[in-house]
Design a protein around this motif. Structure first.
Motif, PDB file in Angstrom:
ATOM      1  N   ASP A   1      15.076   6.997  -2.189  1.00  0.00           N
ATOM      2  CA  ASP A   1      15.488   7.599  -0.894  1.00  0.00           C
ATOM      3  C   ASP A   1      14.585   7.304   0.041  1.00  0.00           C
ATOM      4  N   THR A   2      15.004   6.740   1.212  1.00  0.00           N
ATOM      5  CA  THR A   2      14.028   6.564   2.210  1.00  0.00           C
ATOM      6  C   THR A   2      13.072   7.478   2.726  1.00  0.00           C
ATOM      7  N   TRP A   3      13.828   8.914   2.358  1.00  0.00           N
ATOM      8  CA  TRP A   3      12.868  10.030   2.831  1.00  0.00           C
ATOM      9  C   TRP A   3      11.848  10.371   1.751  1.00  0.00           C
ATOM     10  N   ALA A   4      12.216   9.749   0.530  1.00  0.00           N
ATOM     11  CA  ALA A   4      11.114  10.020  -0.414  1.00  0.00           C
ATOM     12  C   ALA A   4       9.697   9.042  -0.308  1.00  0.00           C
ATOM     13  N   THR A   5       9.943   8.038   0.436  1.00  0.00           N
ATOM     14  CA  THR A   5       8.971   7.007   0.721  1.00  0.00           C
ATOM     15  C   THR A   5       8.322   7.487   2.308  1.00  0.00           C
ATOM     16  N   SER A   6       9.209   8.259   2.998  1.00  0.00           N
ATOM     17  CA  SER A   6       8.327   8.251   4.466  1.00  0.00           C
ATOM     18  C   SER A   6       8.069   9.702   4.380  1.00  0.00           C
TER      19      SER A   6
ATOM     20  N   GLU B   1       0.675  -1.328  -0.013  1.00  0.00           N
ATOM     21  CA  GLU B   1       0.096  -0.034   0.072  1.00  0.00           C
ATOM     22  C   GLU B   1       0.763   1.249  -0.163  1.00  0.00           C
ATOM     23  N   CYS B   2       1.951   0.998   0.825  1.00  0.00           N
ATOM     24  CA  CYS B   2       2.633   2.484   1.071  1.00  0.00           C
ATOM     25  C   CYS B   2       3.482   2.311  -0.515  1.00  0.00           C
ATOM     26  N   GLN B   3       4.031   1.358  -0.923  1.00  0.00           N
ATOM     27  CA  GLN B   3       4.641   1.486  -2.117  1.00  0.00           C
ATOM     28  C   GLN B   3       4.037   2.184  -3.203  1.00  0.00           C
ATOM     29  N   ARG B   4       2.629   1.758  -3.275  1.00  0.00           N
ATOM     30  CA  ARG B   4       1.728   2.184  -4.332  1.00  0.00           C
ATOM     31  C   ARG B   4       1.601   3.818  -3.973  1.00  0.00           C
ATOM     32  N   THR B   5       1.397   4.320  -2.660  1.00  0.00           N
ATOM     33  CA  THR B   5       1.463   5.574  -2.743  1.00  0.00           C
ATOM     34  C   THR B   5       2.778   6.250  -3.004  1.00  0.00           C
ATOM     35  N   SER B   6       3.937   5.698  -2.713  1.00  0.00           N
ATOM     36  CA  SER B   6       5.066   6.377  -3.023  1.00  0.00           C
ATOM     37  C   SER B   6       5.280   6.505  -4.576  1.00  0.00           C
ATOM     38  N   GLN B   7       4.902   5.367  -5.167  1.00  0.00           N
ATOM     39  CA  GLN B   7       4.956   5.586  -6.707  1.00  0.00           C
ATOM     40  C   GLN B   7       3.999   6.286  -7.106  1.00  0.00           C
ATOM     41  N   MET B   8       2.742   6.423  -6.844  1.00  0.00           N
ATOM     42  CA  MET B   8       1.866   7.364  -7.104  1.00  0.00           C
ATOM     43  C   MET B   8       2.321   8.552  -7.119  1.00  0.00           C
ATOM     44  N   SER B   9       3.153   8.775  -5.978  1.00  0.00           N
ATOM     45  CA  SER B   9       3.733  10.344  -5.558  1.00  0.00           C
ATOM     46  C   SER B   9       4.560  10.461  -6.687  1.00  0.00           C
ATOM     47  N   PHE B  10       5.323   9.628  -7.268  1.00  0.00           N
ATOM     48  CA  PHE B  10       6.377   9.963  -8.126  1.00  0.00           C
ATOM     49  C   PHE B  10       5.638  10.043  -9.633  1.00  0.00           C
TER      50      PHE B  10
ATOM     51  N   GLN C   1      -1.212  -0.253 -12.650  1.00  0.00           N
ATOM     52  CA  GLN C   1      -0.183  -1.130 -12.474  1.00  0.00           C
ATOM     53  C   GLN C   1       0.648  -1.229 -10.941  1.00  0.00           C
ATOM     54  N   LEU C   2       0.225   0.162 -10.370  1.00  0.00           N
ATOM     55  CA  LEU C   2       1.108   0.240  -9.052  1.00  0.00           C
ATOM     56  C   LEU C   2       0.582  -0.644  -7.619  1.00  0.00           C
ATOM     57  N   PRO C   3       1.251  -1.402  -6.969  1.00  0.00           N
ATOM     58  CA  PRO C   3       2.569  -0.798  -6.990  1.00  0.00           C
ATOM     59  C   PRO C   3       3.396  -1.899  -8.007  1.00  0.00           C
ATOM     60  N   VAL C   4       4.395  -1.478  -8.595  1.00  0.00           N
ATOM     61  CA  VAL C   4       5.168  -2.301  -9.645  1.00  0.00           C
ATOM     62  C   VAL C   4       6.382  -2.486  -9.330  1.00  0.00           C
ATOM     63  N   ASN C   5       6.957  -3.462  -9.643  1.00  0.00           N
ATOM     64  CA  ASN C   5       8.478  -3.622  -9.866  1.00  0.00           C
ATOM     65  C   ASN C   5       8.794  -3.831 -11.272  1.00  0.00           C
ATOM     66  N   PRO C   6       9.516  -2.753 -11.901  1.00  0.00           N
ATOM     67  CA  PRO C   6      10.016  -2.837 -13.217  1.00  0.00           C
ATOM     68  C   PRO C   6      11.048  -3.944 -13.650  1.00  0.00           C
ATOM     69  N   LEU C   7      11.477  -4.555 -12.523  1.00  0.00           N
ATOM     70  CA  LEU C   7      12.559  -5.463 -12.849  1.00  0.00           C
ATOM     71  C   LEU C   7      11.747  -6.681 -13.141  1.00  0.00           C
ATOM     72  N   VAL C   8      10.616  -7.006 -12.694  1.00  0.00           N
ATOM     73  CA  VAL C   8       9.922  -8.375 -13.046  1.00  0.00           C
ATOM     74  C   VAL C   8       8.536  -8.060 -14.009  1.00  0.00           C
ATOM     75  N   THR C   9       8.160  -6.663 -14.074  1.00  0.00           N
ATOM     76  CA  THR C   9       6.887  -6.345 -14.881  1.00  0.00           C
ATOM     77  C   THR C   9       7.307  -5.439 -16.171  1.00  0.00           C
ATOM     78  N   ASN C  10       6.614  -5.486 -17.041  1.00  0.00           N
ATOM     79  CA  ASN C  10       6.899  -4.502 -18.084  1.00  0.00           C
ATOM     80  C   ASN C  10       5.882  -3.698 -18.318  1.00  0.00           C
TER      81      ASN C  10
ATOM     82  N   PHE D   1      17.076  -2.431  -1.264  1.00  0.00           N
ATOM     83  CA  PHE D   1      15.733  -2.702  -0.417  1.00  0.00           C
ATOM     84  C   PHE D   1      14.963  -1.258  -0.277  1.00  0.00           C
ATOM     85  N   GLY D   2      14.060  -1.195  -1.064  1.00  0.00           N
ATOM     86  CA  GLY D   2      13.171  -0.024  -1.236  1.00  0.00           C
ATOM     87  C   GLY D   2      12.226  -0.042  -2.082  1.00  0.00           C
ATOM     88  N   VAL D   3      11.712   1.106  -2.201  1.00  0.00           N
ATOM     89  CA  VAL D   3      10.408   1.194  -3.402  1.00  0.00           C
ATOM     90  C   VAL D   3      11.162   1.330  -4.778  1.00  0.00           C
TER      91      VAL D   3
END
Length: 803
Positions: free
Chosen positions: A455-460, A145-154, A425-434, A403-405
């Motif tokens: 960066d850890t601050w980018a997610t927190s 869920e948080c990864q989704r928010t962080s990526q959504m933010s991006f 697609q979120l949360p997505v890991n581009p290493l395993v998904t196209n 180890f991070g988003v």
RNA sequence: GGGAGUAUAGCUCAGUUGGUUAGAGCACUUGCCUUACAAGCAAGGGGUCGUAGGUUCGAGUCCUACUGUUCCCACCA
């Protein structure tokens, strides 16, 4: 009825379970009570939580309890920040591994396991100190869920052109092998030497003197600068000088960044020795010359020094300069050097392709937003403004770690186009998904995933967005933003606070929170900062709690005033234990008289009872004022001193009446005691929730009817603060106090009976009205009160006892 | 170098908008088993409020300078 003794060892655990089971601290989304929402910085999973952390979290937690008792619907989530560099370093240390020796997947799994174990401990610790967060709102930054928010933010930033991918000078840690942000720098004082070196002027026997601390950069020298106002050296501009040892020529340029009185007034510019070099690099479009590789070793460019660590190379180069007569002199120098805060390694600057969030272009806005937020204590705001005003670089958010988003990003192998993920697609890991679609520019289908993590601050820095369900529940988000309250210690103003303000503004156009509470640090006994490296955290929080009780620990956390550092002090624990004991005993005693009492109509009140209620109201007002400023320690001082006075003076004045007097006189005291004691318990429950819950459940609950003392609300009592009344009541206490003094001086017991007590006082009228209480408290057979300028108390005789 | 905090009893700290003899806790001394609490109660000793000026009828409190101390930022030539 209350048990004779209170045993915190069993009772604290009992009430902690009770609160969790009953959902006492649950936020009620249906309620229409005003909302008080809290954005607590999630503790970073980077090792054991030390006493300072708990100290800081307790202080914030006091405020949430206060607000609950004021009738707010408190939204108080708790989370952990469990990704990024700090967590990686912890795992590497604990497992004795290096991430780059493992597969990404294996390392990730290892991190997850470690993180889970630590979080279990963290949660237990927080609950064991009586923390009143609503754990049903729990989040952790590495969760999907948080990864989704962080990526959504991006993605949102990308859409709004607030994040960019560029090759730019970035701060580089050669030990962690990743780029880092300006905010992750610390400065350390280091001893070094200033080396004065000869740069010969082309076609001349003359040379210019250049002082440098880093001669290993000679091979990366692009040019030499002088100040345009420097008349002595004006003739040099336009000429070329020879770089020693390497014997190539570089031009002499003029730039007003050069300071006349620093070093020799002539500077060599290398790519990159320092921040100024990066500015000149841009301004004069200089050639990039890389002297140092990612691991901190000299490159091929350095010639014979290739492969050496920078410091080895420096020593060799100085030796060679000496031998060739190019070194004029050396001077010892102490200066501040930037180091990476996590590993204390000295910083380098490297030109790297990284992702950056734009922060420089909106400095004015950041300052305005800072103005919209109420900072407590107010002086801490300057840390924020100082930081914003001195920003030098955009915020680099990509880290060459594991180890991070992940960035939701691929690069087209055919045309290099940046392709970002689709929101679906979120949360997505581009290493395993196209990506969902072909390259929009060239139609290609070969993608290079972005391997970096954020960066850890980018997610927190998205915690307000996570908490308010941004892009998940729009209605809720709208209702909750900006949040009411944020709290953290002063060390992370420039990171957590700043970045959160930046992101929240870009995403939602508002400030993330209305109020900020900045807490201080706990210092070790000698006044130095508690840190892992110094290993000076004498007291482990779990032990302090186990040995002294959570309530006593919390009492200790009230030390000092807001934003100031405090020293860990064992004495304070002792005082806390005494307070807990006293609160329990006083309640037990008071309750003897209140058993079966039904609060109702206000009876005709005796003066002393009026006095204590009025005095209470005065204290309560001050207490509330302090809490409005989050001065939880000063509020406690008010409460505590009132309470001891209540016990030692008021109770002593009325207790004989409660045992022996007629019903009307008893009822007056009962009325006062019931009101004051109940309100005191509520106020104390902020700090010492366990013992107060124990008392409440066995006493007031029957007449108040809420499931927990935490579900009650503050009430104001019927008599408001009245300075005159308070002064008069204190006169009665003074009379009693003087009689006690008499007995102490004469080394007799305080219960010793007196014959006649003669009192004169300007408040004789009032004293006469409470003469019975005074007679009881002093155990005098007779009290004679008359008017006089000043208070005087005379004991006419002691009744001799036969025993 | 710029900024912020802070300096009050042996220790840890209060002291609200300037107002009588400057407070608390711990420590210390002495006394007291008081129909809640000896983890208690009572009484007491201990401070020229960092230094020097200034404003004021009056300054721990406001102003100026200085000194000590802690922190933030800048300074890598």
């Amino acid at each position: 009825m209350l048990e004779k003794k209170y045993d915190f060892k069993t009772r604290e655990k009992y009430w902690q379970d009770f609160w969790q089971e009953k959902g006492t601290y649950k936020f009620d989304p249906q309620s229409n009570k005003p909302i008080f929402s809290v954005d607590t910085p999630p503790p970073t999973v980077s090792g054991k939580i030390h006493i300072g952390h708990i100290f800081s979290y307790c202080q914030a937690e006091f405020v949430t309890r206060f607000k609950r008792l004021q009738g707010y619907n408190v939204f108080y989530p708790m989370g952990f920040d469990d990704n990024g560099l700090p967590t990686e370093l912890l795992v590497e240390k604990e497992r004795g591994v290096k991430a780059y020796n493992l597969s990404r997947e294996d390392f990730r799994k290892m991190c997850m396991e470690t993180v889970e174990k630590y979080e279990e401990d963290y949660k237990k610790l927080f609950i064991s100190v009586g923390n009143s967060a609503d754990w049903s709102l729990f989040y952790h930054t590495v969760s999907p869920e948080c990864q989704r928010t962080s990526q959504m933010s991006f993605l949102d930033l990308y859409k709004k052109d607030k994040v960019y991918y560029a090759e730019a000078p970035a701060l580089w840690c050669t030990k962690c092998q990743t780029a880092i942000a300006q905010s992750e720098l610390e400065s350390e004082e280091k001893e070094t030497t200033f080396n004065y070196i000869k740069f010969y002027i082309e076609n001349s026997d003359e040379y210019v003197e250049i002082a440098t601390t880093r001669p290993e950069f000679l091979c990366a020298c692009d040019c030499v600068f002088v100040n345009p106002k420097d008349e002595k050296r004006a003739n040099l501009v336009g000429k070329r000088v020879r770089v020693p040892l390497y014997n190539y020529y570089v031009p002499v340029l003029a730039d007003d960044k050069v300071e006349l009185d620093k070093g020799t007034g002539v500077v060599m510019c290398c790519t990159f020795g320092d921040q100024t070099d990066t500015q000149w690099f841009k301004k004069y479009k200089l050639e990039l010359k890389v002297a140092i590789d990612d691991y901190g070793r000299m490159t091929k460019l350095a010639g014979k020094y290739e492969g050496m660590k920078t410091k080895e190379a420096r020593a060799e180069i100085i030796e060679d300069l000496k031998n060739q007569g190019l070194l004029i002199k050396q001077e010892p120098l102490t200066h501040q050097v930037f180091v990476h805060e996590r590993c204390k390694n000295e910083m380098e600057i490297k030109l790297k392709k990284q992702w950056f969030i734009k922060t420089l272009e909106n400095k004015q806005k950041w300052l305005e937003l800072g103005d919209q937020i109420k900072w407590n204590p107010s002086f801490m705001k300057s840390r924020y403004t100082d930081w914003v005003e001195n920003l030098m670089m955009d915020w680099c958010i990509s880290r060459q770690k594991y180890f991070g988003v992940p960035f939701p990003v691929w690069y087209c192998k055919d045309c290099g186009e940046i392709i970002v993920a689709d929101e679906s697609q979120l949360p997505v890991n581009p290493l395993v998904t196209n990506p969902l679609h072909s390259c929009p520019k060239c139609g290609g289908n070969n993608f290079e995933p972005e391997k970096d993590i954020m960066d850890t601050w980018a997610t927190s820095s998205v915690t307000p967005l996570v908490n308010t369900k941004w892009k998940t529940d729009d209605e809720f988000c709208k209702k909750m933003l900006p949040m009411t309250f944020r709290t953290n210690a002063h060390d992370i103003i420039r990171t957590w606070d700043f970045y959160t303000i930046v992101k929240n503004y870009y995403h939602t156009d508002t400030i993330p929170w209305q109020n900020v509470m900045i807490t201080g640090f706990v210092m070790a006994g000698n006044g130095e900062k508690i840190s892992k490296s110094k290993n000076n955290a004498k007291a482990d929080p779990a032990n302090v709690i186990a040995n002294n009780s959570a309530d006593v620990f919390r009492y200790w956390a009230t030390t000092g005033s807001l934003g100031r550092d405090s020293i860990f002090n064992e004495d304070k624990l002792k005082t806390g234990a005494k307070l807990v004991n006293k609160v329990y005993n006083a309640s037990k005693f008071v309750w003897q008289f209140l058993e079966g009492y039904k609060p109702g109509e206000v009876p005709t009140l005796k003066p002393i009872d009026r006095w204590i209620i009025s005095k209470f109201s005065q204290m309560q007002a001050r207490f509330f004022d302090y809490f409005e400023k989050y001065e939880i320690g000063l509020a406690m001082n008010e409460l505590e001193s009132f309470f001891w006075n209540f016990c030692d003076n008021y109770i002593e004045l009325v207790k004989v009446r409660l045992y022996n007097a007629d019903e009307d006189a008893k009822n007056s005291a009962k009325y006062a005691m019931y009101g004051v004691m109940l309100e005191l318990l509520k106020m104390f429950s902020i700090y010492i929730p366990h013992v107060t819950e124990e008392i409440y459940q066995n006493t007031f609950k029957d007449t108040v009817h809420t499931e927990s003392i935490n579900n009650t609300q503050f009430a104001t009592l019927t008599i408001s603060p009245d300075k005159d009344l308070i002064r008069k009541g204190e006169e009665a206490c003074n009379v009693v106090s003087q009689v006690r003094g008499y007995k102490t001086d004469n080394k007799v017991s305080l219960k010793t009976e007196l014959t006649t007590l003669k009192v004169t006082s300007p408040y004789d009228e009032f004293l006469n009205l409470c003469a019975d209480d005074i007679k009881d408290a002093t155990n005098a057979r007779e009290v004679v009160i008359s008017h006089g300028e000043n208070l005087s108390v005379e004991v006419l005789g002691v009744v001799e006892s036969n025993q």
